[in-house]
Design an enzyme around this catalytic site. Sequence first.
Site, PDB file in Angstrom:
ATOM      1  N   GLU A  15      12.533  40.111   2.053  1.00  0.00           N
ATOM      2  CA  GLU A  15      12.937  39.843   3.430  1.00  0.00           C
ATOM      3  C   GLU A  15      11.682  39.372   4.151  1.00  0.00           C
ATOM      4  O   GLU A  15      10.584  39.892   3.911  1.00  0.00           O
ATOM      5  CB  GLU A  15      13.525  41.089   4.099  1.00  0.00           C
ATOM      6  CG  GLU A  15      14.741  41.673   3.374  1.00  0.00           C
ATOM      7  CD  GLU A  15      15.897  40.705   3.217  1.00  0.00           C
ATOM      8  OE1 GLU A  15      16.026  39.786   4.070  1.00  0.00           O
ATOM      9  OE2 GLU A  15      16.663  40.839   2.252  1.00  0.00           O
ATOM     10  N   HIS A 153      21.079  41.761   2.770  1.00  0.00           N
ATOM     11  CA  HIS A 153      19.882  41.345   3.507  1.00  0.00           C
ATOM     12  C   HIS A 153      18.902  42.497   3.720  1.00  0.00           C
ATOM     13  O   HIS A 153      18.056  42.423   4.612  1.00  0.00           O
ATOM     14  CB  HIS A 153      20.237  40.664   4.834  1.00  0.00           C
ATOM     15  CG  HIS A 153      21.220  39.541   4.677  1.00  0.00           C
ATOM     16  ND1 HIS A 153      20.970  38.468   3.854  1.00  0.00           N
ATOM     17  CD2 HIS A 153      22.454  39.348   5.205  1.00  0.00           C
ATOM     18  CE1 HIS A 153      22.015  37.650   3.894  1.00  0.00           C
ATOM     19  NE2 HIS A 153      22.918  38.166   4.703  1.00  0.00           N
TER      20      HIS A 153
END
Length: 208
Positions: A15, A153
């Site tokens: 990320e 995510h």
Amino acid sequence: MQRKLADTLVVLDFETTGLSPEHGDRTIEIGAVLLENGTIADRFQRLMNPGFRISRFIEGYTGITNEMLKGEPRCEEVMADFSEFIAGHNIVAHNASFDRRFLDAELKRLNQAYEGECCCSLLLSRRIYQEAPNHKLQTLVSYAALPQTGRFHRAQADAEMTASLWMSMIDRIRRQYGLSTIFFDQLSELSKIDRLYAHRYLSGLAEE
């Protein structure tokens, strides 16, 4: 050089603060799993402080907040540890060109480089799951009836679900083509050929 098996490698996910390490974006989380013979043998997950505030968009997209990152180690410290975790292993990521750019950029700051091979599970899925509605990780997890191990995510959950997807594709090849042993370089090559020729390529492997 001895060929490496397709089910023994590191699956990773980053990320980040944005899309481009070339324009100053940094990593804020790394998640990875080490697969050995198709089974998770080890995990690596860390948040890291990029040295500046992340945008509200990234906070909303990832669920990672500036408050969460405040006391975390700098990227350089985490990536030094991660370089040891992946040493000697091939790697897989979903949309691997993105993750590889950030991996290379972060390691370059340490005057290091990753020497192994990298394969993209997204590209491979376009050859193996051609009938899927699309090839986003979230879609493929649902399509292949794989377990959702956490929030999409977030790096660790995405890495674990990518590992499940990777193994599901290997298992599908084994069942459909009778291949008991599949090598990493074979799947890497498959991920790059026209998907219209995927069946021919795999049938050829079965005949070897």
